[in-house]
Design a protein around this motif. Structure first.
Motif, PDB file in Angstrom:
ATOM      1  N   ILE A  91       0.837  -1.207   0.000  1.00 56.05           N
ATOM      2  CA  ILE A  91       0.000   0.000   0.000  1.00 56.05           C
ATOM      3  C   ILE A  91       0.865   1.248   0.000  1.00 56.05           C
ATOM      4  O   ILE A  91       0.548   2.236  -0.630  1.00 56.05           O
ATOM      5  N   ASN A  92       1.978   1.196   0.740  1.00 65.12           N
ATOM      6  CA  ASN A  92       2.903   2.321   0.785  1.00 65.12           C
ATOM      7  C   ASN A  92       4.298   1.885   0.352  1.00 65.12           C
ATOM      8  O   ASN A  92       4.810   0.929   0.908  1.00 65.12           O
ATOM      9  N   PRO A  93       4.972   2.575  -0.520  1.00 63.18           N
ATOM     10  CA  PRO A  93       4.401   3.582  -1.401  1.00 63.18           C
ATOM     11  C   PRO A  93       3.420   2.928  -2.371  1.00 63.18           C
ATOM     12  O   PRO A  93       3.638   1.784  -2.738  1.00 63.18           O
ATOM     13  N   PRO A  94       2.350   3.628  -2.779  1.00 60.52           N
ATOM     14  CA  PRO A  94       1.363   3.012  -3.659  1.00 60.52           C
ATOM     15  C   PRO A  94       2.024   2.483  -4.931  1.00 60.52           C
ATOM     16  O   PRO A  94       2.780   3.203  -5.561  1.00 60.52           O
ATOM     17  N   PRO A  95       1.785   1.205  -5.266  1.00 60.69           N
ATOM     18  CA  PRO A  95       2.476   0.602  -6.411  1.00 60.69           C
ATOM     19  C   PRO A  95       2.036   1.203  -7.752  1.00 60.69           C
ATOM     20  O   PRO A  95       2.813   1.216  -8.703  1.00 60.69           O
ATOM     21  N   ASN A  96       0.802   1.661  -7.834  1.00 64.14           N
ATOM     22  CA  ASN A  96       0.312   2.258  -9.084  1.00 64.14           C
ATOM     23  C   ASN A  96      -0.860   3.183  -8.770  1.00 64.14           C
ATOM     24  O   ASN A  96      -1.344   3.213  -7.643  1.00 64.14           O
ATOM     25  N   ASP A  97      -1.302   3.934  -9.759  1.00 69.54           N
ATOM     26  CA  ASP A  97      -2.368   4.909  -9.533  1.00 69.54           C
ATOM     27  C   ASP A  97      -3.679   4.243  -9.137  1.00 69.54           C
ATOM     28  O   ASP A  97      -4.444   4.767  -8.344  1.00 69.54           O
TER      29      ASP A  97
END
Lengths: 413, 428, 318
Positions: free
Chosen positions: A289-295
């Motif tokens: 979830i962190n850092p978000p893997p994609n939009d």
């Protein structure tokens, strides 16, 4: 299956159930988990994640099989195996064919057994078991069956990944293993001893012990013992209040090294550790979830928080469960033939919303996916417990446990 | 709290009047699945039957023997574990033991355990007995997660009841077959327990409960009378455990922990410990509350707690006691005098209860519902829980109901006295 | 050796905390013959009240007010609940307090929710008081020690040096005579119940931040308190003190040393069976002392009740 004596009632019985099943427009998924009692918070979190995933990932896209919607039906099992079996019966009576459960391996063991028996005894009303969280390795080894699918990495796979990371830290020379005295705690301890022995035979295991589950009032004596053993790192599978109690006692009494855990996040735990856990607390798990893997994942997490401000996306795999089930139903072209759906799920490769692939290994129905080591820290985009603290990916093991052995001898119908 | 009003001189021969309730119960058990044929209903009825057997067994101690146990679930649980192991052994070794006798074996195992524990715990009654039962209960419950070989750890022991060897062609695959098996054992156990209470030993248990010194003077050892009651109670609790094992095919730690022991105390006391049929009412009511009420409201345990404490404070005889209070008016033929005051009481009482339920539910909803979710449904009315009006209405209803009910009390007690006073002519 | 010292201190804190609960319970029992099953529930109420007060007025006001509230509540329960049930006999009394324990737990969940509440140690006390060869002793622990000892001395003074205390002592043994002498025994009962529950409340206030404040906290501690007063001897205050310390040290030491049953059995001359995994007794061999630390008091209690039903210091057995 042999025909047995008829009481003449079975016809009426079948009629009654048939009638209720015929009206089922939606595809119902029974969510059997604790919704009251001490673990209600975890259960409610899970339920909301399911409801959100079904709405966001399936229903908003037009459903499956040309418009059928997913509907999550909650059942409260009070985390008791007995109550779970009653609720399973109620769910089956309501014509529900998909059972989702996750909290407690004890419950999962009871359910997988009951579902196996049910499917053998009632071939016309078979159900599937979507296990999203119970990680006792036995479920995909000795106790595996065709109807059970596990979407979380099991305790062995997680420990494999964890020890990979420990093996690369030369400063760790002494490890202390502590856990709750039951099947899961023992599985974690056994796996830790096995993998550490293989990967870093020079590491000394200075303690390996179990404490009564849910009964310890004060963890101070344990903390003293751990510190006096001179351990550089601690490994524990504790969860719930046992995790908070142990973790806080260890950190308060002056332990500085890493604390490797399975379940030290969300449902109040992240908030309870706060600043004290920063730098020490590590977690092994799936779902970045962190850092978000994609939009897409970023938007998903943001939308979830907007809808359920008090809940966390603590079990990201639930999105995989819903997406993979939808895919399998589409592939099989049916929502009633469980054998076809199970066959479609077996061996499925799925691009997870959290990045990477999920592969449902056909030998034992264990999902193989990326496993991460997270750090408990602040300054993350999606925090837990609205505390400002959350989990940040530190390292990743790609498709962890892909070639791990299994003792499963799958019997297919 | 006794049922000693029975005329013992007559009990030697069984009259039709004594036989009738049993016949009706048996017929009732036979017919129930026809009325409620769904599997879920059968599961609930099985659960009821098991709780009834367990509660009756527990009442052999509490009601008949005056011994308060805080660890009686141990005997049911141990019986269940043994039944499960026997089930697995039979399947493994293919022994010729049919399933229906399994509860008997479970009962015998529990009997053995009760004999060991009872040998020292029944020396004293009262607090010492209660404390030993608590200690032993906690010990065995704690052992169940440590000694995995027998208890299977936290996931328990499971098995398969359909291990072959059909019993007169029945394989116990379907729920209905299990129901009739459970119902048969319920009838057998209930009749046996009733007959036990009619034996001299059962009578002595009452005597020892009420006055141990006197019983000793009569030449009976209070200790041995307690011991025999304890063993018999353990035996029937074991049967309940065996039935549980057959029904759920799994037995876990929660079958013998303190919460389970507390549950059975609650069930028995709620139903009425002073009468043989009290625990039966308690078990039926409790199972219904547990399954039906828990679907309606999340705070059902709060209601249960209030009901329990109110029962202890105002109706120590339980529901059965409440019912049996009406036998005197019935015999005097004056029951009709109570109808009108009861009806007058019913309205305000319902209003008061509904008001309190409303307050609890609204407050609970405000505090626990998802943010933004302000809509709730109570008593078939849907409203906004954050509005002041529903809360105000509930509070007013509760207070008004209470006030009105208080006003009926004098009338009710006057009617009660009248109904319980025999007409003077009839005495002459 | 250092570990021994540190464990003595840790065990002392646990033991004295237990004593604060068992003192009230044994006082109530010896006066009224009632084993108050809900005693630990009043301890829980103490913690929750203090938490609620601390959110408005800070920790110290909580320490002051919460026990008073709990005491008043306890007195009300005695006056309007227990006194009513008293006429039915001892067993209904016990059942009443049992039901009360259930009800309080449900009520706490209703009011404060099912999760633990963030009741924390006050910042003034969040430092390390001193270190014993590398082991930190938090200041809060010293504070707990101080409070418990103060309460103990106060109780001792009250019972032996004041008029009311003497009346209570007399009422313990001869309630009828005391009543005949013109003392209001029901009022004394109510007072004792109030004071006893207030003591439990104090224990809750100071234990809440370290043992965490959650709806199950009464259940976790509840039966241990009974065990303590049974071991000490029902109705004996000094017995309660000895038993509390005994249990405190017993569990602390059992947890901090890994004694394995296998070593013990080998030491007394029983050798380990060859194929341990096959043996039915395999679990007996692998038991370690931390595993059974929390059930040791129960074993002790059953043994005491079997061989010495009066308990260690008791003069009467229920």
């Amino acid at each position: 299956m042999r025909k047995t004596t008829r009481f003449g009632l079975s016809a009426a019985l079948a009629l009654c159930i048939g009638a209720s099943a015929a009206f089922a427009e939606n595809i119902k998924i029974a969510f059997i988990d604790p919704l009251s009692g001490p673990f209600a918070a975890t259960g409610t979190d899970g339920l909301h994640q399911y409801e959100f995933a079904a709405e966001e990932l399936v229903n908003k896209k037009g459903g499956v099989l040309g418009g059928k919607k997913f509907e999550i039906v909650p059942f409260d099992n009070k985390i008791s195996p007995k109550e779970s079996l009653i609720q399973l019966q109620v769910a089956i009576d309501q014509g529900i064919r998909f059972i989702a459960q996750g909290n407690s391996s004890g419950v999962a063991n009871a359910l997988t057994d009951a579902i196996k028996k049910h499917n053998k005894r009632n071939p016309d009303k078979r159900v599937l078991f979507l296990n999203y969280s119970a990680v006792d390795p036995a479920l995909t080894n000795d106790k595996c069956n065709f109807w059970h699918f596990r979407f979380d990495a099991n305790a062995d796979i997680k420990m494999d990944a964890l020890t990979d990371v420990i093996a690369q830290k030369p400063e760790i020379k002494k490890v202390y293993i502590i856990g709750q005295d039951y099947s899961f705690g023992k599985a974690v301890a056994a796996a830790a001893v096995k993998f550490l022995g293989q990967k870093r035979p020079d590491i000394e295991i200075v303690g390996n012990e179990l404490h009564p589950i849910g009964k310890v009032k004060d963890f101070t004596p344990y903390a003293r013992k751990i510190i006096s053993s001179g351990a550089d790192a601690v490994i524990t599978g504790n969860w719930g209040s046992d995790m908070v109690g142990l973790g806080k006692a260890i950190l308060e009494n002056g332990f500085k090294g890493p604390l490797y855990t399975y379940y030290a996040a969300s449902t109040g735990i992240t908030a309870a550790f706060g600043e004290a856990g920063k730098g020490s607390l590590k977690l092994v798990g799936e779902g970045q979830i962190n850092p978000p893997p994609n939009d897409r994942a970023d938007a998903y997490a943001t939308a979830f928080k907007a809808k359920y401000p008090d809940d966390d996306l603590g079990q990201p795999r639930i999105a995989n469960v819903i997406e993979m089930l939808a895919k399998a139903i589409e592939q099989a072209g049916t929502d009633t033939d469980m054998v076809a759906i199970a066959k479609a799920l077996e061996g499925m490769e799925h691009d997870s919303i959290w990045g990477g692939k999920v592969w449902m290994r056909p030998q034992d129905h264990q999902a193989i996916q990326n496993v991460h080591i997270f750090a408990h820290t602040d300054g993350v985009k999606h925090d837990f417990d609205n505390s400002g603290y959350g989990l940040l990916v530190e390292s990743t093991v790609e498709m962890a446990g892909k070639d791990s052995p299994t003792t499963c001898k799958m019997k297919r119908p | 709290m006794t049922d000693a009003t029975h005329n013992t001189a007559r009990s030697a021969s069984i009259t039709f009047g004594q036989f009738l309730p049993w016949l009706v119960s048996a017929l009732f058990l036979l017919v129930m699945p026809l009325i409620f044929p769904s599997n879920a209903a059968l599961t609930i009825m099985n659960q009821m039957a098991i709780t009834i057997v367990f509660a009756l067994a527990y009442n052999m101690l509490l009601g008949q023997g005056g011994m308060l146990s805080f660890g009686h679930a141990v005997y049911m649980g141990m019986g269940g574990f043994m039944a499960m192991h026997i089930m697995n052994w039979i399947e493994f070794h293919e022994l010729p033991i049919p399933l229906p006798v399994l509860p008997l074996l479970a009962g015998l195992f529990a009997l053995g355990l009760a004999m060991i524990i009872g040998s020292f715990s029944t020396r004293k009654a009262g607090t010492v007995f209660a404390m030993i039962s608590l200690g032993v209960g906690e010990l065995i419950a704690a052992c169940s997660v440590i000694i995995v070989a027998f208890f299977g750890g936290e996931e328990g022991v499971s098995g398969d009841r359909t291990y072959g060897l059909p019993f007169f062609g029945i394989e116990f695959i379907r729920q209905i077959e299990v129901y009739y098996l459970t119902a048969a054992w319920l009838m057998i156990s209930a009749v046996l327990m009733y007959l036990w209470s009619r034996t001299p030993l059962g009578r002595m248990a009452n005597a020892v409960r009420d006055n141990p010194e006197r019983a000793e003077f009569l030449g009976y050892s209070a200790r041995w009378v307690r011991f025999y009651s304890f063993c018999a109670s353990g035996f029937f609790a074991g049967i309940a455990g065996g039935l549980f094992a057959i029904n759920y095919e799994i037995v876990t730690e929660e079958n013998l922990n303190l919460a389970q022991s507390g549950m059975i105390l609650l069930v028995t006391f709620l139903g009425g410990a002073g009468f043989f049929f009290g625990p039966i009412i308690g078990a039926i009511l409790f199972t219904l509350l547990q399954t039906v009420l828990s679907l309606q409201t999340e705070i059902w345990q709060l209601y249960l707690g209030i009901l329990f404490v109110a029962t202890v404070m105002y109706f120590p005889g339980g529901l059965a006691g409440l019912l049996m209070m009406h036998t005197i008016p019935l015999r005097l033929g004056k029951l009709h005098l109570l109808f009108v005051p009861y009806l007058k009481m019913l309205g305000p009482a319902l209003l008061c209860v509904a008001g309190f339920v409303g307050v609890f539910e609204i407050v609970f909803h405000i505090r626990n519902a998802a943010p933004g979710d302000t809509e709730m449904t109570l008593f078939w009315i849907t409203f906004d829980s954050h509005d002041v009006l529903p809360l105000a209405v509930s509070i007013i209803a509760a207070l008004a109901g209470f006030w009105l009910a208080r006003r009926v009390v004098p009338e009710l007690s006057a009617a009660w006295t009248a109904a319980n006073t025999p007409d003077t002519e009839r005495l002459i | 050796m250092d570990l021994v010292l540190i464990n003595l201190i840790d065990g002392l804190v646990t033991g004295l905390l237990l004593f604060m609960l068992s003192a009230g319970l044994t006082l109530i029992f010896s006066m009224m013959g009632v084993l108050n099953f809900a005693h630990a529930s009043f301890y829980m109420l103490g913690a929750y009240f203090a938490y609620q007060i601390s959110t408005y007025l800070g920790f110290w006001m909580g320490l002051l007010i919460a026990p008073l509230l709990v005491g008043v509540l306890g007195a009300l329960v005695e006056r309007y609940g227990l006194r009513r049930v008293h006429q039915y006999g001892h067993v209904p009394e016990l059942i009443f307090t049992f039901g009360l324990a259930l009800l309080i737990e449900e009520a706490v969940q209703f009011v404060w929710g099912r999760d633990r509440v963030p009741y924390e140690i006050p910042e003034v006390l969040e430092f390390t008081a001193f270190t014993v060869s590398g082991f930190a002793i938090p200041a809060y622990k010293v504070f707990m020690l101080f409070i418990s000892v103060a309460i103990f001395i106060l109780l001792l003074w009250f019972l032996t040096r004041t008029r009311v205390g003497l009346v209570i002592q007399a009422a313990l043994s001869y309630p009828r005579t005391v009543e005949a002498l013109g003392h209001n025994v029901p009022l004394v009962f109510m007072g004792v119940f109030g004071v006893g529950t207030a003591l439990a409340g104090v224990a809750g206030v100071i234990a809440g931040p370290v043992l965490s404040t959650f709806p199950g906290m009464a259940f976790v501690l509840g039966s241990i308190v009974f065990v303590t007063i049974v071991i000490g001897g029902l109705g004996s205050l000094s017995g309660a003190l000895v038993a509390s310390l005994l249990i405190g040290w017993l569990t602390t030491f059992a947890k901090s040393y890994n004694v394995r049953a296998e070593d013990l059995l080998n030491a007394i001359g029983i050798s380990t069976p060859e194929n341990l995994d096959e043996s039915l007794w395999r679990d007996l061999w692998t038991i370690t002392s931390p595993q059974i630390a929390d059930i040791l008091p129960y074993i002790l209690m059953v043994l005491i009740l079997v061989f010495r039903p009066h308990g260690l210091f008791g003069k009467r057995d229920a």
